[in-house]
Design an enzyme around this catalytic site. Sequence first.
Site, PDB file in Angstrom:
ATOM      1  N   LYS A  26       0.835  -1.200   0.000  1.00  0.00           N
ATOM      2  CA  LYS A  26       0.000   0.000   0.000  1.00  0.00           C
ATOM      3  C   LYS A  26       0.872   1.254   0.000  1.00  0.00           C
ATOM      4  CE  LYS A  26      -3.895  -0.780   2.264  1.00  0.00           C
ATOM      5  NZ  LYS A  26      -4.524  -1.111   3.568  1.00  0.00           N
ATOM      6  N   ARG A  96      -3.456   2.942   8.394  1.00  0.00           N
ATOM      7  CA  ARG A  96      -3.689   1.774   7.533  1.00  0.00           C
ATOM      8  C   ARG A  96      -2.505   0.822   7.588  1.00  0.00           C
ATOM      9  NH1 ARG A  96      -4.658   4.579   1.791  1.00  0.00           N
ATOM     10  NH2 ARG A  96      -5.867   2.685   1.389  1.00  0.00           N
ATOM     11  N   GLY A 105      -5.676 -11.034   7.024  1.00  0.00           N
ATOM     12  CA  GLY A 105      -5.741 -11.330   8.457  1.00  0.00           C
ATOM     13  C   GLY A 105      -5.307 -10.169   9.328  1.00  0.00           C
ATOM     14  N   MET A 107      -4.786  -6.008  10.708  1.00  0.00           N
ATOM     15  CA  MET A 107      -5.649  -5.013  11.322  1.00  0.00           C
ATOM     16  C   MET A 107      -6.506  -4.262  10.306  1.00  0.00           C
ATOM     17  SD  MET A 107      -4.674  -1.511  13.205  1.00  0.00           S
ATOM     18  CE  MET A 107      -5.069  -0.529  11.775  1.00  0.00           C
ATOM     19  N   ARG A 347      -3.228  -1.204  -6.900  1.00  0.00           N
ATOM     20  CA  ARG A 347      -2.494  -2.471  -6.844  1.00  0.00           C
ATOM     21  C   ARG A 347      -2.861  -3.289  -8.070  1.00  0.00           C
ATOM     22  NH1 ARG A 347      -5.970  -4.602  -1.732  1.00  0.00           N
ATOM     23  NH2 ARG A 347      -7.933  -3.943  -2.621  1.00  0.00           N
ATOM     24  N   HIS A 468     -17.393  -9.685  -1.298  1.00  0.00           N
ATOM     25  CA  HIS A 468     -16.684 -10.911  -0.922  1.00  0.00           C
ATOM     26  C   HIS A 468     -16.972 -12.040  -1.910  1.00  0.00           C
ATOM     27  CE1 HIS A 468     -16.300 -14.736   1.349  1.00  0.00           C
ATOM     28  NE2 HIS A 468     -15.185 -14.171   1.757  1.00  0.00           N
ATOM     29  N   SER A 793      10.249 -43.431 -15.909  1.00  0.00           N
ATOM     30  CA  SER A 793       9.087 -42.577 -15.736  1.00  0.00           C
ATOM     31  C   SER A 793       8.656 -42.695 -14.279  1.00  0.00           C
ATOM     32  CB  SER A 793       7.968 -43.021 -16.676  1.00  0.00           C
ATOM     33  OG  SER A 793       6.842 -42.217 -16.459  1.00  0.00           O
ATOM     34  N   CYS A 860       4.734 -39.395 -14.706  1.00  0.00           N
ATOM     35  CA  CYS A 860       3.415 -39.671 -15.280  1.00  0.00           C
ATOM     36  C   CYS A 860       2.314 -39.761 -14.222  1.00  0.00           C
ATOM     37  CB  CYS A 860       3.457 -40.931 -16.128  1.00  0.00           C
ATOM     38  SG  CYS A 860       3.820 -42.407 -15.198  1.00  0.00           S
ATOM     39  N   TYR A 880      10.430 -34.486 -19.333  1.00  0.00           N
ATOM     40  CA  TYR A 880       9.037 -34.157 -19.625  1.00  0.00           C
ATOM     41  C   TYR A 880       8.127 -34.482 -18.449  1.00  0.00           C
ATOM     42  CZ  TYR A 880       8.249 -39.158 -20.304  1.00  0.00           C
ATOM     43  OH  TYR A 880       8.160 -40.507 -20.096  1.00  0.00           O
TER      44      TYR A 880
END
Length: 907
Positions: A26, A96, A105, A107, A347, A468, A793, A860, A880
């Site tokens: 921020k 802030r 989570g 403040m 942001r 939300h 593999s 695999c 791969y």
Amino acid sequence: MQKYVYYFGDGHAEGNAGMKNVLGGKGAGLAEMTNIGVPVPPGFTISTDVCTYFYAHDKNYPPELKDAVAENLARVEQSVGKKFGDPDKPLLVSVRSGARASMPGMMDTILNLGLNDETIQGLAKHDERFALDSYRRFIQMYSDVVLEVDKEHFEHELFALRDRAGVKTDAEIPAEALRELVATYKGIVREKSGKDFPQDVQQQLWGAIGAVFNSWNNQRAITYRKLNGIPDDWGTAVNVQSMVFGNMGNDCATGVAFTRNPSTGEKRFFGEYLANAQGEDVVAGIRTPLPISKAQAIENQKSLEETMPEVYAQLEDVYKKLEAHYRDMQDIEFTIEHLKLYLLQTRTGKRTGFAAVKIACDMVDEGLINHTEAVSRVEAGQIVQLLAPVFDIDEKQKALKGGRLLGRGLPAGPGAAAGRIAFNAERAVAMAKDDPVVLVRIETSPEDIAGMHSAAGILTTRGGLTSHAAVVARGMGRPCVVGAGSVRVDYGRAEMRSEGHEPLEEGDWVSIDGTTGEILSGKLPTKPSEIIQVLLEKTMKPEDSEVYRNFDRLLKWADEIRTLGVRTNADTPQDARVARLFGAHGIGLCRTEHMFFQEERILRVREMILARNEAGRRKALDEILPYQKADFEGIFRELDGMPVTIRLLDPPLHEFLPQTEGQMSTVAREMGWGFVELRAKVNQLHESNPMLGHRGCRLAVTYPEIYEMQVRAIFQAACAVKKDGIDARPEVMIPLVGTVKELTMLSEMVRRVAAETLKEQETELPIIVGTMIEIPRAALIADKLGEVAEFFSFGTNDLTQMTFGYSRDDAGSFLPEYVDKKILPKDPFESIDQEGVGQLVRLGTQRGRGANGSLKVGVCGEHGGDPDSIRFFRTCDLNYVSCSPYRVPVARLAAAQAELEFKHFEG
Ligand code: ADP
Ligand code: MG
Ligand code: MG
């Protein structure tokens, strides 16, 4: 002397966007905006170093901090011409929190700090009602966050007051009533905290700063950091910023916006505002906010563009400037005070998979970013959203004409969902076990996450595109419609009503279109996504689908970057075709047992298993051979010129036999066996732990003729298609090897039979034989296995199962708890356990390559399609990964991103 405080204001900031570590996200954004000439209320950021110091010194501040804060506060006062704590012209600030990564989570922000019984006089000179409204908000926020007096006590009084005054919104409460409310609030504080609400503004400020730093170590924040891998020592910054007011009348407002549509990616400014409101009112979902642009408005909504055209024009200039500067879609917060615009945050905006792909491609076309940046901008897992079904247009038209439209809301998460209605999260989770569910809520909150996750779609009747529900649904890739005001939900009766329709109850079907916002009763059929229509069904032309074209471009850019190959796990020509169209360049795992299960074959397979001697077994196998050969031919044709790794028979034989007595008697009749005799044979083959039993190469040690037949079928098929000019490239893979002797014995056999077959067919083809590494012992002796095998593999499903000693079929009963209690960070069957199982992959690869420098190594298991696992496999230097056909696009993108990270890390 170390610098702890960074000023921003009046077109110049001491920090900038590159200083997220010091200023938090921020703070860095506020500094950068100030520097580029975007209007930002002045303020200062107390750095994350202070947080670190605070915890290292028993919650004390560096001695020089007090003066630094005082100096910077003075600069702010100077800038705005107000004084902190001054009864005549009081400066109010917000406090802030802001870590490097956004952390829900932490403040909550405190607004209007600096108000007390005296300074309120200064505010009240202009507008008494506004002053009292700000004061009551401040007392509530400050008490909740700093004094730990739960906000419920205050809200209870507020709601009661609204009822008494007979008004719906806070904005209608008269000044007189607010004055009483403030007095009541102070009483609550005195009663609950044992002290008076602090009147000293310095005490208020330092109380708030301390609360931010303390919140870094509250339980919610600690948990969030653990879940998201954020280090505990990063610390948070604190931003102290002069207030601007969106709640001073109807020429004031507050809002949030995205510089492009976060749901579709459309290049159009997009957002919401509330007139005469402050900060968090928009996100809180108390009033449904209004659209900012005319284009976005539906029916007779008044957009900001209409109500405040000059400010809207300013806002447009600002968003263009920000986007050009950051070269990415931004999510911004703004406030308008008496028709003057201020930006309070910027942001990088969160977006859906659809939006991510479109924005990345558009920005390449606009010359803002290059191909590599475009590839790194799309979260690999998100790309599957583009393959999800949509509603069939014709069916939807029919339903609309048939009067099934229940209402419209805001399209918050694109895609189609039809499901049974659940009105709460708990029911959604339970009902989703049987049928798809649409979770219907007035609004959602963090407690609903599990229900949202298990739902096929989410519908809310309140809230906007930043509510939300909208934010979470977009993150999860769920189709979502929000703010459907014409639909009323009654939790008590568990029903949902809309005018002119019968009420719908729990369990009734409803269909929501998250791309358009439509809500329809009943179950609307879906059809494949545009990408599937173009690629697989060929019912749409590439030029008619922008979604397809962008998808294709992005993945081609990814292919230019990645070094890790992507193959697929496919057992049928159809799967092989799908995977090839999605960009797989070979098959990493073709399981032959699926071919044994089909109708006519299973009988022959059972004859083979039940045969009393080798001759009987060979006779049955001879009859199976043509089927297998035909299957392999089909696969080779689809993968002309690409490697096809075929795993010889793996499961325990009893899996092919009837399990219930009813089935047994049918099979006995078909095969001319006595029931009792058959049951005895089935019982004889029964194993207590079949996954650790007679399976894989162990079967071939006992019955080599099974593998012989399979090898013959493979090479006959390869020769047959070669006659049609098809370049078949079989690679034969021996499963479940745990000792060198197993591999030498069986690979010699494979080579012998293959050579014989080629000789019979008078054709030449390379014979490639390798092994799966899926028993921990095999990884440990990989140096010896590498001398025999041409490829490895890693079968990471079995390898995980055997390394942990967890049965994959039974682990569901305890693994979720293991993840909840953080015994394991993730389900190791979904994302590779790098610490343990991953070590075996790395070590096995190194040892195998030590013995055989040209050893090809792949993976695999399910992990081959998981982005985090792919990142890890790149560091092990595998050749791969192989995954299911629909994960191939994810793997291509993830492999490119893994490459970029790896290169970056290697320097
Ligand atoms: P969050 O991280 O939860 O978004 P913020 O610190 O961004 O918290 O603030 C919450 C709300 O308060 C936002 O709407 C923001 O724009 C508003 N706000 C924060 N500081 C000020 C300020 N100085 N003046 C006016 N509004 C503010
Ligand atoms: Mg914010
Ligand atoms: Mg296996």
